[in-house]
Write a protein that holds these residues in place. Structure first.
Motif, PDB file in Angstrom:
ATOM      1  N   THR A 114       0.829  -1.213   0.000  1.00  0.00           N
ATOM      2  CA  THR A 114       0.000   0.000   0.000  1.00  0.00           C
ATOM      3  C   THR A 114       0.858   1.256   0.000  1.00  0.00           C
ATOM      4  OG1 THR A 114      -1.766  -1.166   1.165  1.00  0.00           O
ATOM      5  CG2 THR A 114      -1.789   1.246   1.268  1.00  0.00           C
ATOM      6  N   GLY A 145      -6.667  -6.288  -4.145  1.00  0.00           N
ATOM      7  CA  GLY A 145      -7.732  -5.299  -4.279  1.00  0.00           C
ATOM      8  C   GLY A 145      -7.799  -4.359  -3.087  1.00  0.00           C
ATOM      9  N   LYS A 146      -7.502  -4.871  -1.900  1.00  0.00           N
ATOM     10  CA  LYS A 146      -7.492  -4.021  -0.696  1.00  0.00           C
ATOM     11  C   LYS A 146      -6.423  -2.939  -0.816  1.00  0.00           C
ATOM     12  CE  LYS A 146     -10.641  -6.010   1.881  1.00  0.00           C
ATOM     13  NZ  LYS A 146     -11.962  -5.404   1.874  1.00  0.00           N
ATOM     14  N   MET A 148      -5.417  -1.585  -3.580  1.00  0.00           N
ATOM     15  CA  MET A 148      -5.965  -0.618  -4.537  1.00  0.00           C
ATOM     16  C   MET A 148      -6.975   0.309  -3.854  1.00  0.00           C
ATOM     17  SD  MET A 148      -6.395  -3.254  -7.716  1.00  0.00           S
ATOM     18  CE  MET A 148      -5.017  -4.326  -8.138  1.00  0.00           C
ATOM     19  N   GLU A 149      -7.857  -0.263  -3.056  1.00  0.00           N
ATOM     20  CA  GLU A 149      -8.853   0.538  -2.338  1.00  0.00           C
ATOM     21  C   GLU A 149      -8.186   1.518  -1.378  1.00  0.00           C
ATOM     22  OE1 GLU A 149     -11.451  -2.282  -0.461  1.00  0.00           O
ATOM     23  OE2 GLU A 149     -12.522  -2.704  -2.323  1.00  0.00           O
ATOM     24  N   LYS A 150      -7.173   1.060  -0.646  1.00  0.00           N
ATOM     25  CA  LYS A 150      -6.481   1.923   0.320  1.00  0.00           C
ATOM     26  C   LYS A 150      -5.760   3.075  -0.361  1.00  0.00           C
ATOM     27  CE  LYS A 150      -5.780  -1.696   3.768  1.00  0.00           C
ATOM     28  NZ  LYS A 150      -4.786  -2.588   4.386  1.00  0.00           N
ATOM     29  N   CYS A 151      -5.466   2.917  -1.644  1.00  0.00           N
ATOM     30  CA  CYS A 151      -4.803   3.977  -2.415  1.00  0.00           C
ATOM     31  C   CYS A 151      -5.804   4.955  -3.027  1.00  0.00           C
ATOM     32  CB  CYS A 151      -3.950   3.369  -3.527  1.00  0.00           C
ATOM     33  SG  CYS A 151      -2.520   2.493  -2.911  1.00  0.00           S
ATOM     34  N   MET A 153      -8.243   4.084  -5.083  1.00  0.00           N
ATOM     35  CA  MET A 153      -8.764   3.594  -6.356  1.00  0.00           C
ATOM     36  C   MET A 153     -10.180   3.064  -6.132  1.00  0.00           C
ATOM     37  SD  MET A 153      -5.378   1.649  -7.822  1.00  0.00           S
ATOM     38  CE  MET A 153      -5.508   1.982  -9.566  1.00  0.00           C
ATOM     39  N   THR A 154     -11.000   3.156  -7.164  1.00  0.00           N
ATOM     40  CA  THR A 154     -12.369   2.665  -7.057  1.00  0.00           C
ATOM     41  C   THR A 154     -12.593   1.512  -8.019  1.00  0.00           C
ATOM     42  OG1 THR A 154     -13.120   4.347  -8.625  1.00  0.00           O
ATOM     43  CG2 THR A 154     -13.311   4.878  -6.295  1.00  0.00           C
ATOM     44  N   TYR A 155     -13.489   0.641  -7.610  1.00  0.00           N
ATOM     45  CA  TYR A 155     -13.869  -0.520  -8.411  1.00  0.00           C
ATOM     46  C   TYR A 155     -14.488  -0.046  -9.718  1.00  0.00           C
ATOM     47  CZ  TYR A 155     -16.603  -4.608  -9.825  1.00  0.00           C
ATOM     48  OH  TYR A 155     -17.165  -5.644 -10.535  1.00  0.00           O
ATOM     49  N   GLU A 156     -14.031  -0.611 -10.834  1.00  0.00           N
ATOM     50  CA  GLU A 156     -14.548  -0.213 -12.147  1.00  0.00           C
ATOM     51  C   GLU A 156     -15.219  -1.346 -12.899  1.00  0.00           C
ATOM     52  OE1 GLU A 156     -11.195   1.621 -14.138  1.00  0.00           O
ATOM     53  OE2 GLU A 156     -11.643   3.529 -13.175  1.00  0.00           O
ATOM     54  N   PHE A 175      -9.655  -1.687 -11.063  1.00  0.00           N
ATOM     55  CA  PHE A 175      -9.771  -0.498 -10.228  1.00  0.00           C
ATOM     56  C   PHE A 175      -9.099   0.661 -10.958  1.00  0.00           C
ATOM     57  CE2 PHE A 175     -10.680  -3.574  -7.021  1.00  0.00           C
ATOM     58  CZ  PHE A 175     -11.330  -2.906  -5.992  1.00  0.00           C
TER      59      PHE A 175
END
Length: 185
Positions: A114, A145-146, A148-151, A153-156, A175
């Motif tokens: 992260t 994916g976690k 990516m979320e912590k950075c 980024m959003t789910y696409e 993401f």
């Protein structure tokens, strides 16, 4: 994030992201010749040999200098211990790039992925004027994916059974993040 253009390094609170050198090859082999990393990455070969490491490292500096791709070692800022790798491609025409990373299994769960990913995103937004960064992971690897979320980024979206790996089809989850500074030029 502190970027040194001269040294081609990015410094964070705990990490130094730097170019790989041939002397890193043995550590790369030790970390990458791991079935658990192989099964969660798209293109990492297995078994992972010295030739794999050396041929992979050989073009990093040239790719960086030519703004093709930024591939960096994730290391401890104080001890120099190698934790993994992070890279981002540069699709100049579209002002975007794909973020990818791996962390040695013994360093999973410590936040290194992260921290490195946040620094790389900031680097390409501030220094390279990217408009967008995207990343993808196997649905079977939610830990990626976690990160990516912590950075931010959003789910696409998800591509169902998009990749055939180890005798089965894998869903690929996408993401993305848009540069909040609005570099649209």
């Amino acid at each position: 994030m502190i970027y040194s253009r001269t040294n081609k390094t990015i410094e964070t609170g705990r990490l130094l992201l730097r170019l790989f050198t041939a002397s890193d090859a043995e550590n790369v082999i030790t970390m990458c010749n791991n079935y658990n990393i192989f099964k969660s990455t798209l293109t990492l070969p297995y078994p992972y040999t010295l030739n794999c490491a050396l041929s992979w490292i050989a073009n990093h500096e040239q790719n960086f200098d030519l703004d093709r791709m930024y591939e960096l070692a994730i290391t401890d800022k104080n001890s120099g211990q190698l934790y993994g790798a992070i890279a981002i491609s540069n699709h100049k025409q579209h002002k975007n790039g794909e973020l990818a990373y791996w962390i040695g299994e013994e360093y999973w769960g410590k936040g290194y992925g992260t921290e490195a990913a946040q620094a790389m995103i900031e680097f390409v937004f501030k220094e390279k004027n990217f408009h967008r960064v995207y990343a993808r992971h196997f649905k079977s690897n939610p830990a990626s994916g976690k990160i990516m979320e912590k950075c931010g980024m959003t789910y696409e979206g998800m591509l169902k059974e998009h990749v055939f790996k180890i005798d089965r089809f894998e869903d690929i989850v996408y993401f993305g993040i848009i540069n909040p500074m609005g570099n649209n030029k």
